[in-house]
Design a protein around this motif. Structure first.
Motif, PDB file in Angstrom:
ATOM      1  N   ASN A 171       0.827  -1.211   0.000  1.00 15.90           N
ATOM      2  CA  ASN A 171       0.000   0.000   0.000  1.00 15.90           C
ATOM      3  C   ASN A 171       0.862   1.263   0.000  1.00 15.90           C
ATOM      4  OD1 ASN A 171      -2.432   1.496   0.199  1.00 15.90           O
ATOM      5  ND2 ASN A 171      -2.262   1.594   2.418  1.00 15.90           N
ATOM      6  N   PRO A 172       0.743   2.108  -1.072  1.00 14.22           N
ATOM      7  CA  PRO A 172       0.053   1.898  -2.338  1.00 14.22           C
ATOM      8  C   PRO A 172       0.617   0.666  -3.049  1.00 14.22           C
ATOM      9  CG  PRO A 172       0.724   4.191  -2.109  1.00 14.22           C
ATOM     10  CD  PRO A 172       1.403   3.431  -1.026  1.00 14.22           C
ATOM     11  N   ASN A 173      -0.195   0.097  -3.922  1.00 17.64           N
ATOM     12  CA  ASN A 173       0.093  -1.219  -4.430  1.00 17.64           C
ATOM     13  C   ASN A 173       1.043  -1.232  -5.622  1.00 17.64           C
ATOM     14  OD1 ASN A 173      -0.826  -3.688  -6.356  1.00 17.64           O
ATOM     15  ND2 ASN A 173      -1.104  -4.218  -4.207  1.00 17.64           N
ATOM     16  N   ASN A 174       1.936  -2.167  -5.597  1.00 11.88           N
ATOM     17  CA  ASN A 174       2.716  -2.568  -6.760  1.00 11.88           C
ATOM     18  C   ASN A 174       2.231  -3.980  -7.106  1.00 11.88           C
ATOM     19  OD1 ASN A 174       4.627  -3.327  -8.666  1.00 11.88           O
ATOM     20  ND2 ASN A 174       6.331  -3.439  -7.226  1.00 11.88           N
ATOM     21  N   PRO A 175       1.597  -4.170  -8.270  1.00  8.36           N
ATOM     22  CA  PRO A 175       1.752  -3.428  -9.521  1.00  8.36           C
ATOM     23  C   PRO A 175       0.612  -2.491  -9.906  1.00  8.36           C
ATOM     24  CG  PRO A 175       0.803  -5.558  -9.997  1.00  8.36           C
ATOM     25  CD  PRO A 175       1.000  -5.512  -8.502  1.00  8.36           C
ATOM     26  N   THR A 176      -0.465  -2.405  -9.122  1.00  3.82           N
ATOM     27  CA  THR A 176      -1.683  -1.744  -9.614  1.00  3.82           C
ATOM     28  C   THR A 176      -1.765  -0.251  -9.322  1.00  3.82           C
ATOM     29  OG1 THR A 176      -2.981  -2.126  -7.592  1.00  3.82           O
ATOM     30  CG2 THR A 176      -2.914  -3.911  -9.234  1.00  3.82           C
ATOM     31  N   GLY A 177      -1.014   0.221  -8.317  1.00  5.89           N
ATOM     32  CA  GLY A 177      -1.121   1.616  -7.907  1.00  5.89           C
ATOM     33  C   GLY A 177      -2.318   1.897  -7.021  1.00  5.89           C
ATOM     34  N   TYR A 178      -3.066   0.852  -6.636  1.00  8.52           N
ATOM     35  CA  TYR A 178      -4.264   1.062  -5.809  1.00  8.52           C
ATOM     36  C   TYR A 178      -3.854   1.512  -4.405  1.00  8.52           C
ATOM     37  CZ  TYR A 178      -8.822   0.450  -3.668  1.00  8.52           C
ATOM     38  OH  TYR A 178     -10.013   0.677  -3.021  1.00  8.52           O
ATOM     39  N   ASN A 307      -5.829   4.922 -22.357  1.00  7.31           N
ATOM     40  CA  ASN A 307      -7.269   4.798 -22.579  1.00  7.31           C
ATOM     41  C   ASN A 307      -7.724   5.409 -23.897  1.00  7.31           C
ATOM     42  OD1 ASN A 307      -8.154   3.338 -20.229  1.00  7.31           O
ATOM     43  ND2 ASN A 307      -7.647   5.139 -19.015  1.00  7.31           N
ATOM     44  N   ALA A 308      -6.844   6.219 -24.505  1.00  7.96           N
ATOM     45  CA  ALA A 308      -7.179   6.793 -25.817  1.00  7.96           C
ATOM     46  C   ALA A 308      -6.886   5.819 -26.958  1.00  7.96           C
ATOM     47  CB  ALA A 308      -6.393   8.087 -26.028  1.00  7.96           C
ATOM     48  N   ILE A 309      -6.141   4.745 -26.659  1.00  9.20           N
ATOM     49  CA  ILE A 309      -5.813   3.754 -27.683  1.00  9.20           C
ATOM     50  C   ILE A 309      -6.937   2.724 -27.755  1.00  9.20           C
ATOM     51  CG2 ILE A 309      -4.182   1.956 -28.381  1.00  9.20           C
ATOM     52  CD1 ILE A 309      -1.996   3.534 -26.904  1.00  9.20           C
ATOM     53  N   GLU A 310      -7.416   2.470 -28.941  1.00  3.95           N
ATOM     54  CA  GLU A 310      -8.543   1.545 -29.118  1.00  3.95           C
ATOM     55  C   GLU A 310      -8.227   0.174 -28.517  1.00  3.95           C
ATOM     56  OE1 GLU A 310     -11.339  -0.355 -32.680  1.00  3.95           O
ATOM     57  OE2 GLU A 310      -9.704   1.031 -33.165  1.00  3.95           O
ATOM     58  N   GLY A 311      -9.128  -0.298 -27.664  1.00  6.88           N
ATOM     59  CA  GLY A 311      -9.001  -1.639 -27.108  1.00  6.88           C
ATOM     60  C   GLY A 311      -8.301  -1.720 -25.774  1.00  6.88           C
ATOM     61  N   ILE A 312      -7.694  -0.610 -25.301  1.00  8.72           N
ATOM     62  CA  ILE A 312      -6.955  -0.616 -24.028  1.00  8.72           C
ATOM     63  C   ILE A 312      -7.840  -0.040 -22.928  1.00  8.72           C
ATOM     64  CG2 ILE A 312      -5.000   0.347 -22.747  1.00  8.72           C
ATOM     65  CD1 ILE A 312      -3.304   0.188 -25.163  1.00  8.72           C
ATOM     66  N   TYR A 313      -7.737  -0.642 -21.744  1.00 12.11           N
ATOM     67  CA  TYR A 313      -8.366  -0.054 -20.557  1.00 12.11           C
ATOM     68  C   TYR A 313      -7.365  -0.043 -19.413  1.00 12.11           C
ATOM     69  CZ  TYR A 313     -10.939   0.664 -16.288  1.00 12.11           C
ATOM     70  OH  TYR A 313     -11.332   1.159 -15.070  1.00 12.11           O
ATOM     71  N   SER A 314      -7.249   1.111 -18.761  1.00 18.85           N
ATOM     72  CA  SER A 314      -6.387   1.241 -17.586  1.00 18.85           C
ATOM     73  C   SER A 314      -7.099   2.073 -16.532  1.00 18.85           C
ATOM     74  CB  SER A 314      -5.059   1.924 -17.950  1.00 18.85           C
ATOM     75  OG  SER A 314      -4.304   2.199 -16.777  1.00 18.85           O
ATOM     76  N   PRO A 315      -7.248   1.544 -15.301  1.00 23.42           N
ATOM     77  CA  PRO A 315      -7.798   2.368 -14.218  1.00 23.42           C
ATOM     78  C   PRO A 315      -6.798   3.442 -13.813  1.00 23.42           C
ATOM     79  CG  PRO A 315      -7.137   0.215 -13.383  1.00 23.42           C
ATOM     80  CD  PRO A 315      -6.940   0.173 -14.865  1.00 23.42           C
ATOM     81  N   ASN A 316      -7.272   4.459 -13.120  1.00 21.88           N
ATOM     82  CA  ASN A 316      -6.424   5.573 -12.689  1.00 21.88           C
ATOM     83  C   ASN A 316      -5.921   5.296 -11.273  1.00 21.88           C
ATOM     84  OD1 ASN A 316      -5.241   8.108 -13.216  1.00 21.88           O
ATOM     85  ND2 ASN A 316      -6.788   9.127 -11.983  1.00 21.88           N
ATOM     86  N   PRO A 317      -4.639   5.010 -11.097  1.00 24.63           N
ATOM     87  CA  PRO A 317      -4.144   4.625  -9.773  1.00 24.63           C
ATOM     88  C   PRO A 317      -4.051   5.797  -8.809  1.00 24.63           C
ATOM     89  CG  PRO A 317      -2.328   4.741 -11.326  1.00 24.63           C
ATOM     90  CD  PRO A 317      -3.578   4.969 -12.118  1.00 24.63           C
ATOM     91  N   GLY A 318      -4.210   5.489  -7.515  1.00 24.43           N
ATOM     92  CA  GLY A 318      -4.153   6.529  -6.490  1.00 24.43           C
ATOM     93  C   GLY A 318      -2.790   6.721  -5.884  1.00 24.43           C
ATOM     94  N   GLY A 319      -1.836   5.820  -6.226  1.00 22.75           N
ATOM     95  CA  GLY A 319      -0.514   5.937  -5.626  1.00 22.75           C
ATOM     96  C   GLY A 319       0.522   5.122  -6.374  1.00 22.75           C
ATOM     97  N   ALA A 320       1.744   5.053  -5.790  1.00 22.98           N
ATOM     98  CA  ALA A 320       2.904   4.386  -6.391  1.00 22.98           C
ATOM     99  C   ALA A 320       3.212   5.006  -7.752  1.00 22.98           C
ATOM    100  CB  ALA A 320       2.690   2.879  -6.482  1.00 22.98           C
ATOM    101  N   PHE A 321       3.877   4.265  -8.648  1.00 24.42           N
ATOM    102  CA  PHE A 321       4.085   4.795  -9.998  1.00 24.42           C
ATOM    103  C   PHE A 321       3.963   3.693 -11.058  1.00 24.42           C
ATOM    104  CE2 PHE A 321       8.345   5.177  -7.756  1.00 24.42           C
ATOM    105  CZ  PHE A 321       8.877   3.959  -8.159  1.00 24.42           C
ATOM    106  N   TYR A 322       2.892   2.916 -10.899  1.00 25.22           N
ATOM    107  CA  TYR A 322       2.593   1.831 -11.835  1.00 25.22           C
ATOM    108  C   TYR A 322       1.123   1.877 -12.255  1.00 25.22           C
ATOM    109  CZ  TYR A 322       6.726  -0.089  -9.468  1.00 25.22           C
ATOM    110  OH  TYR A 322       7.971  -0.270  -8.911  1.00 25.22           O
ATOM    111  N   VAL A 323       0.868   1.322 -13.435  1.00 25.53           N
ATOM    112  CA  VAL A 323      -0.496   1.010 -13.849  1.00 25.53           C
ATOM    113  C   VAL A 323      -0.496  -0.398 -14.414  1.00 25.53           C
ATOM    114  CG1 VAL A 323      -1.091   3.405 -14.370  1.00 25.53           C
ATOM    115  CG2 VAL A 323      -0.239   1.935 -16.201  1.00 25.53           C
ATOM    116  N   VAL A 324      -1.620  -1.078 -14.249  1.00 21.96           N
ATOM    117  CA  VAL A 324      -1.859  -2.326 -14.967  1.00 21.96           C
ATOM    118  C   VAL A 324      -2.914  -2.024 -16.023  1.00 21.96           C
ATOM    119  CG1 VAL A 324      -2.787  -4.668 -14.834  1.00 21.96           C
ATOM    120  CG2 VAL A 324      -1.209  -3.847 -13.075  1.00 21.96           C
ATOM    121  N   ALA A 325      -2.588  -2.351 -17.259  1.00 22.07           N
ATOM    122  CA  ALA A 325      -3.495  -2.062 -18.375  1.00 22.07           C
ATOM    123  C   ALA A 325      -3.920  -3.354 -19.059  1.00 22.07           C
ATOM    124  CB  ALA A 325      -2.819  -1.145 -19.387  1.00 22.07           C
TER     125      ALA A 325
END
Length: 399
Positions: A171-178, A307-325
């Protein structure tokens, strides 16, 4: 030839580093690679830390106490008490990086074959630490559709057995940034008290919380004094990954003394790392304010671009410096290797970490990747262009 150990054969490869040979070959071929695969920040290490290293004056490079130097632990207690942890220097055991802190805690708290519950996806090396400690990870799934929020307490209770000894969160999470909420932490407190479980909290990314969100540690919750074990490191906080200095924090004196025996067996943490770490505590708040502002901008650039690229979804993380897409691909391991071996756009490509390595559940994360926003915004935008172009021609695209 002598036979290798089963433990050695079962030790998982790092999903973060296993593609390095392909990246090295791509570089030999002249390709530029945007490294979004690993949490190695390009943020400058604080000057006070670097100056401490430059000004080291000792005539004998000696062992330090196994628990760390008194001066460093005093300074760390000062830092943590500003965060309202209410700890003494004698609650802190200095380790060779956060990795050793986790391994020692697993060995001190769990017998071989006992179980630790971890919401997945989780930091990939937990698999390796558990393997080397003979500990069994019992994963419970969090989902990209909910931004990887903590699974319900009912899901935890489904996997608790007589062998369950601990729950581990990052917390904050690696790999999700949650970033876990106070309500989620309080629910975990009640669960740990109900079943008398340790609560491991990996707080390597404590300083990186965005959009005014509050960071809550189990150290802030009453009644868990003998259950909580905190893992920390200077690696991310001060952009000092090579220092290899971390710590265990616990108010459980019996656990502390047990962990100390493991620390004594490996002799001591590095002297120079502790000197630098002690100096780092005096890093001005302005440093973290600037870093947080920069990472927020990078996050926004990467998440918006994904999220602007067709077919990709990524949530907006609240911390750390990672996203899972989530990508429109058949297999993340195959795609990430293909990006390095066979693809380039303007002689550039992107290195990512397949998310499969951050799960224990078979085939989970098969179409997900972890990206670290540790590069400047110009490089992030160029990496996004490469990714979009790659998806246009990837043979295993699914939609």
């Amino acid at each position: 030839m002598p036979v290798l150990s089963e433990k050695g054969l079962n030790m998982p490869a790092s999903p973060i580093r296993k593609l390095t040979p392909y990246a090295d070959q791509a570089k030999k071929e002249g390709k530029k690679i945007y490294h979004l695969n690993i949490g190695q920040p390009d943020i400058q290490t604080p000057e006070v830390m670097l100056n401490a290293l430059k000004n080291i004056e000792f005539k004998v490079w000696a062992y330090t106490p196994s628990e760390g130097t008194a001066s460093y632990r005093n300074k760390l207690a000062e830092y943590y008490n500003k965060l309202n942890y209410n700890v003494e220097p004698t609650d802190i055991l200095v380790t060779n990086g956060g990795s050793e802190a986790i391994t020692i805690a697993m060995q001190a708290c769990l017998n071989e074959g006992e179980e630790i519950i971890i919401p997945e996806p989780f930091y990939a090396n937990y698999n390796g630490f558990a393997c080397s400690s003979g500990v069994v990870i019992k994963p419970i799934m969090s989902y990209i559709e909910s931004g990887f929020a903590l699974p319900s307490i009912a899901e935890f209770e489904k996997v608790i057995t007589s062998k369950t000894k601990a729950i581990c969160i990052c917390n904050p999470n690696n790999p999700t940034g949650y970033l876990y909420s106070r309500a989620e932490l309080e629910a975990l407190r009640e669960l740990c008290l109900k079943y008398d479980l340790y609560l491991f909290s990996d707080e390597a990314y404590r300083e990186f919380c965005y959009d005014g969100r509050e960071f809550i540690s189990p150290m802030h919750l009453e009644g868990l004094e003998n259950n909580v074990v905190i893992f920390d490191t200077v690696s991310k906080r001060y952009s000092a990954c090579g220092a290899r200095i971390g710590c265990i924090i616990t108010k459980n004196k019996e656990l502390y003394q047990t962990a100390l025996k493991f620390a004594q067996a490996r002799l001591s943490p590095s002297l120079e790392g502790q000197i630098a770490g002690e100096a780092a505590v005096d890093t001005p708040d302005s440093y973290f304010e600037a870093v947080s502002k920069e990472y927020t901008a990078r996050r926004d650039t990467l998440v918006k671009g994904l999220n602007a690229i067709e077919g990709i979804y990524s949530p907006n993380p609240g911390g750390a410096f990672y996203v899972v897409a989530k990508l429109p691909i058949d297999n993340a391991d195959r795609f990430c290797q293909w990006m390095l071996e066979e693809f380039s756009y303007n002689n550039e490509t992107v290195m990512m970490a397949p998310a499969t390595g951050f799960y224990s559940t078979e085939r989970a994360g098969i179409n997900e990747v972890r990206l670290a926003y540790v590069l400047n915004q110009v490089d992030l935008n160029n990496a996004l262009i490469c990714l979009e172009k790659a998806l246009e021609v990837y043979p295993g695209r699914t939609n």
